[in-house]
Design a protein around this motif. Structure first.
Motif, PDB file in Angstrom:
ATOM      1  N   ARG A 127       0.745  -1.358   0.200  1.00  0.00           N
ATOM      2  CA  ARG A 127      -0.058  -0.237  -0.138  1.00  0.00           C
ATOM      3  C   ARG A 127       0.912   1.422  -0.038  1.00  0.00           C
ATOM      4  NH1 ARG A 127      -5.105  -0.199   1.089  1.00  0.00           N
ATOM      5  NH2 ARG A 127      -4.703  -2.130   2.365  1.00  0.00           N
ATOM      6  N   GLU A 128       2.008   1.351   0.713  1.00  0.00           N
ATOM      7  CA  GLU A 128       2.795   2.477   0.968  1.00  0.00           C
ATOM      8  C   GLU A 128       3.910   2.729  -0.460  1.00  0.00           C
ATOM      9  OE1 GLU A 128       5.343  -1.132   2.104  1.00  0.00           O
ATOM     10  OE2 GLU A 128       3.299  -0.456   2.461  1.00  0.00           O
ATOM     11  N   ALA A 129       3.910   1.697  -1.298  1.00  0.00           N
ATOM     12  CA  ALA A 129       4.546   1.893  -2.601  1.00  0.00           C
ATOM     13  C   ALA A 129       3.963   0.743  -3.647  1.00  0.00           C
ATOM     14  CB  ALA A 129       6.104   1.584  -2.363  1.00  0.00           C
ATOM     15  N   PRO A 130       2.788   1.124  -3.986  1.00  0.00           N
ATOM     16  CA  PRO A 130       2.364   0.077  -5.302  1.00  0.00           C
ATOM     17  C   PRO A 130       2.953   0.175  -6.303  1.00  0.00           C
ATOM     18  CG  PRO A 130       0.889   2.157  -4.804  1.00  0.00           C
ATOM     19  CD  PRO A 130       1.982   2.259  -3.787  1.00  0.00           C
ATOM     20  N   ASP A 131       3.081  -0.989  -6.894  1.00  0.00           N
ATOM     21  CA  ASP A 131       3.740  -1.314  -8.238  1.00  0.00           C
ATOM     22  C   ASP A 131       2.441  -1.514  -9.245  1.00  0.00           C
ATOM     23  OD1 ASP A 131       5.216  -1.993 -10.455  1.00  0.00           O
ATOM     24  OD2 ASP A 131       5.512  -4.050 -10.058  1.00  0.00           O
ATOM     25  N   GLU A 132       1.589  -0.255  -9.358  1.00  0.00           N
ATOM     26  CA  GLU A 132       0.666  -0.619 -10.148  1.00  0.00           C
ATOM     27  C   GLU A 132       0.334   0.961 -10.957  1.00  0.00           C
ATOM     28  OE1 GLU A 132      -2.608  -3.003  -9.031  1.00  0.00           O
ATOM     29  OE2 GLU A 132      -4.121  -1.174  -9.250  1.00  0.00           O
ATOM     30  N   TYR A 133       0.293   1.019 -12.209  1.00  0.00           N
ATOM     31  CA  TYR A 133       0.313   2.029 -12.987  1.00  0.00           C
ATOM     32  C   TYR A 133      -1.019   2.266 -13.739  1.00  0.00           C
ATOM     33  CZ  TYR A 133       4.968   2.308 -10.832  1.00  0.00           C
ATOM     34  OH  TYR A 133       5.897   2.254  -9.913  1.00  0.00           O
ATOM     35  N   ARG A 134      -1.657   3.425 -13.694  1.00  0.00           N
ATOM     36  CA  ARG A 134      -3.156   3.253 -14.479  1.00  0.00           C
ATOM     37  C   ARG A 134      -3.035   3.903 -15.934  1.00  0.00           C
ATOM     38  NH1 ARG A 134      -6.465  -0.044 -11.962  1.00  0.00           N
ATOM     39  NH2 ARG A 134      -6.067  -0.108  -9.780  1.00  0.00           N
ATOM     40  N   ILE A 135      -3.758   3.292 -16.766  1.00  0.00           N
ATOM     41  CA  ILE A 135      -4.071   3.919 -18.167  1.00  0.00           C
ATOM     42  C   ILE A 135      -5.409   3.970 -18.228  1.00  0.00           C
ATOM     43  CG2 ILE A 135      -3.565   3.752 -20.637  1.00  0.00           C
ATOM     44  CD1 ILE A 135      -0.949   2.410 -19.985  1.00  0.00           C
ATOM     45  N   ALA A 136      -5.898   4.919 -18.815  1.00  0.00           N
ATOM     46  CA  ALA A 136      -7.352   4.957 -19.195  1.00  0.00           C
ATOM     47  C   ALA A 136      -7.874   3.709 -19.800  1.00  0.00           C
ATOM     48  CB  ALA A 136      -8.061   6.315 -19.588  1.00  0.00           C
ATOM     49  N   TRP A 137      -9.038   3.078 -19.840  1.00  0.00           N
ATOM     50  CA  TRP A 137      -9.752   2.025 -20.363  1.00  0.00           C
ATOM     51  C   TRP A 137      -9.702   2.679 -21.971  1.00  0.00           C
ATOM     52  CZ3 TRP A 137     -14.199   2.645 -23.221  1.00  0.00           C
ATOM     53  CH2 TRP A 137     -15.047   3.762 -22.893  1.00  0.00           C
ATOM     54  N   ASP A 138     -10.075   3.759 -22.203  1.00  0.00           N
ATOM     55  CA  ASP A 138     -10.190   4.409 -23.678  1.00  0.00           C
ATOM     56  C   ASP A 138      -9.129   5.259 -24.142  1.00  0.00           C
ATOM     57  OD1 ASP A 138     -10.708   6.388 -21.868  1.00  0.00           O
ATOM     58  OD2 ASP A 138     -12.343   7.134 -22.920  1.00  0.00           O
TER      59      ASP A 138
END
Length: 151
Positions: A127-138
């Motif tokens: 939670r303090e350093a998530p390895d998750e990077y978001r890109i919009a679905w569209d």
């Protein structure tokens, strides 16, 4: 197929009590190491996309419902850079899908039933350093058309 992506056909062992299906074994050679197993349920028509990881690999499995899974290779050094793959997974097609780090991934629930995803990662969520990077679905970089084509 995108470089580094693997698909494992699963075998159901059926008898009069139901079935057994081994999902992932340490001798399958799919994960460098094992970090976490998680489960999530999504309602019909829901799109969960996109995200990617820089340090972890994922393995996805849909034990109930059906989903359209979309991958997009963000890795500049990959021979399949900017390539898109689509997989139809779930009750009708039980497979495990290895998604390497650097490959964006997401899914859309198909049909009229919720879909459940079970996924395994090479690292536990922090939670303090998530390895998750978001890109919009569209996002236009990926440019994927999520609509179902009718013939």
């Amino acid at each position: 197929m995108i470089e580094g992506v693997s698909e494992k056909k699963l075998i159901k062992h059926v008898d009069d009590r139901g079935y057994l299906m081994e999902l992932l074994r340490d001798d399958d050679g799919l994960l460098e190491r094992f970090g976490q197993a998680s489960v999530s349920m999504s309602y019909p028509g829901v799109i969960k996309a996109f995200h990617y990881h820089r340090h972890q690999d994922d393995i996805w499995f849909f034990p109930s419902g059906n989903a359209q899974v979309v991958l997009f290779d963000l890795r500049e050094a990959s021979t399949t850079h900017k390539e898109t793959n689509v997989f139809f997974m779930g009750e009708e097609n039980p497979v495990l899908l290895l998604i390497p780090k650097g490959v964006a991934h997401g899914y859309r629930v198909l049909g009229n039933q919720p879909a459940m995803i079970v996924y395994f990662t090479t690292s536990s969520y922090r939670r303090e350093a998530p390895d998750e990077y978001r890109i919009a679905w569209d996002d236009p970089l990926i440019g994927f058309d999520w609509t179902t084509k009718h013939r």
